[in-house]
Motif scaffolding. Structure first.
Motif, short mmCIF file in Angstrom:
data_model
loop_
_atom_site.label_atom_id
_atom_site.label_comp_id
_atom_site.label_asym_id
_atom_site.label_seq_id
_atom_site.Cartn_x
_atom_site.Cartn_y
_atom_site.Cartn_z
N LYS A 63 10.29 4.87 -7.30
CA LYS A 63 11.02 3.81 -7.98
C LYS A 63 11.71 2.96 -6.91
O LYS A 63 12.50 3.48 -6.10
CB LYS A 63 12.07 4.42 -8.92
CG LYS A 63 12.93 3.41 -9.65
CD LYS A 63 13.93 4.14 -10.54
CE LYS A 63 15.30 3.57 -10.26
NZ LYS A 63 16.38 4.33 -10.84
N ILE A 64 11.41 1.67 -6.87
CA ILE A 64 12.01 0.80 -5.87
C ILE A 64 13.49 0.60 -6.19
O ILE A 64 13.86 0.26 -7.30
CB ILE A 64 11.29 -0.56 -5.82
CG1 ILE A 64 9.86 -0.36 -5.31
CG2 ILE A 64 12.04 -1.54 -4.92
CD1 ILE A 64 8.99 -1.59 -5.37
N ILE A 65 14.32 0.83 -5.18
CA ILE A 65 15.76 0.66 -5.31
C ILE A 65 16.17 -0.72 -4.80
O ILE A 65 17.01 -1.38 -5.39
CB ILE A 65 16.51 1.74 -4.50
CG1 ILE A 65 16.18 3.12 -5.03
CG2 ILE A 65 18.00 1.50 -4.53
CD1 ILE A 65 16.66 4.23 -4.13
N ARG A 88 0.84 -1.20 0.00
CA ARG A 88 0.00 0.00 0.00
C ARG A 88 0.88 1.26 0.00
O ARG A 88 0.60 2.21 -0.72
CB ARG A 88 -0.92 -0.02 1.21
CG ARG A 88 -1.85 1.19 1.29
CD ARG A 88 -2.70 1.15 2.51
NE ARG A 88 -1.82 1.30 3.67
CZ ARG A 88 -2.23 1.32 4.92
NH1 ARG A 88 -3.51 1.16 5.20
NH2 ARG A 88 -1.39 1.48 5.91
N ALA A 89 1.96 1.26 0.80
CA ALA A 89 2.87 2.41 0.84
C ALA A 89 3.53 2.62 -0.52
O ALA A 89 3.63 3.75 -1.00
CB ALA A 89 3.92 2.20 1.93
N ILE A 90 3.97 1.55 -1.16
CA ILE A 90 4.60 1.65 -2.48
C ILE A 90 3.62 2.23 -3.49
O ILE A 90 3.96 3.13 -4.25
CB ILE A 90 5.12 0.27 -2.94
CG1 ILE A 90 6.35 -0.12 -2.11
CG2 ILE A 90 5.45 0.27 -4.43
CD1 ILE A 90 6.78 -1.57 -2.30
N ALA A 91 2.39 1.73 -3.49
CA ALA A 91 1.38 2.24 -4.44
C ALA A 91 1.15 3.73 -4.23
O ALA A 91 1.06 4.50 -5.19
CB ALA A 91 0.08 1.45 -4.29
N PHE A 92 1.07 4.16 -2.97
CA PHE A 92 0.84 5.57 -2.68
C PHE A 92 2.02 6.43 -3.14
O PHE A 92 1.85 7.42 -3.84
CB PHE A 92 0.60 5.77 -1.18
CG PHE A 92 0.37 7.20 -0.80
CD1 PHE A 92 -0.87 7.78 -0.96
CD2 PHE A 92 1.39 7.96 -0.28
CE1 PHE A 92 -1.09 9.11 -0.63
CE2 PHE A 92 1.20 9.29 0.06
CZ PHE A 92 -0.06 9.86 -0.11
#
Length: 136
Positions: A26-28, A15-19
């Motif tokens: 961008k996920i590192i 949920r945090a990533i989507a927000f």
């Protein structure tokens, strides 16, 4: 020396990533870190680059009942500088985010000779996020 990252506790990493994807996320890196002196306890960690090169570390505990997720005075807010506060509010509202206080014009010469326009909203785990626009 430079700021490396800000860490936020979360109840739900996805949920945090989507927000935060709404802010160009961008996920590192993603990993799980086990706690040596607490068998079965771990942190699910995600590093995400947001708004250019600002890094947020999301920390989802396997034991959320033992970790307070509110700021309790220890963490106040993240601030993201944007080109146009009103345009960003419209963009976020079009994607279901509606936790804003009305934007305010402020004279903060320390930031910008023309002052600033800012607003605050809440992230998925209640964290405060400030959007700031420098005025000419």
């Amino acid at each position: 020396m430079r700021l490396h990252h800000v860490a936020l506790h979360t109840r739900d990493t996805d949920r945090a990533i989507a927000f935060y994807n709404l802010f160009g996320g961008k996920i590192i890196d993603q990993t799980v870190t086990y706690i040596a002196n607490k068998p079965g306890h771990f942190w699910k960690l995600t590093l995400m680059e947001v708004a250019g090169d600002f890094v947020i570390e999301f920390k989802e505990p396997s034991f959320p009942e033992q970790m307070p997720l509110s700021d309790d005075g220890f963490f106040n807010h993240i601030c993201l500088q944007v080109d146009d506060v009103e345009q960003m509010i419209d963009y976020l509202r079009s994607r279901g985010v509606d936790t804003f206080i009305p934007p305010v014009l402020r004279k903060h010469e320390i930031y910008s000779p023309g002052g600033i326009k800012n607003t605050f909203l809440r992230g998925p785990d209640g964290e405060q996020i400030e959007l700031i626009e420098y005025l000419e």
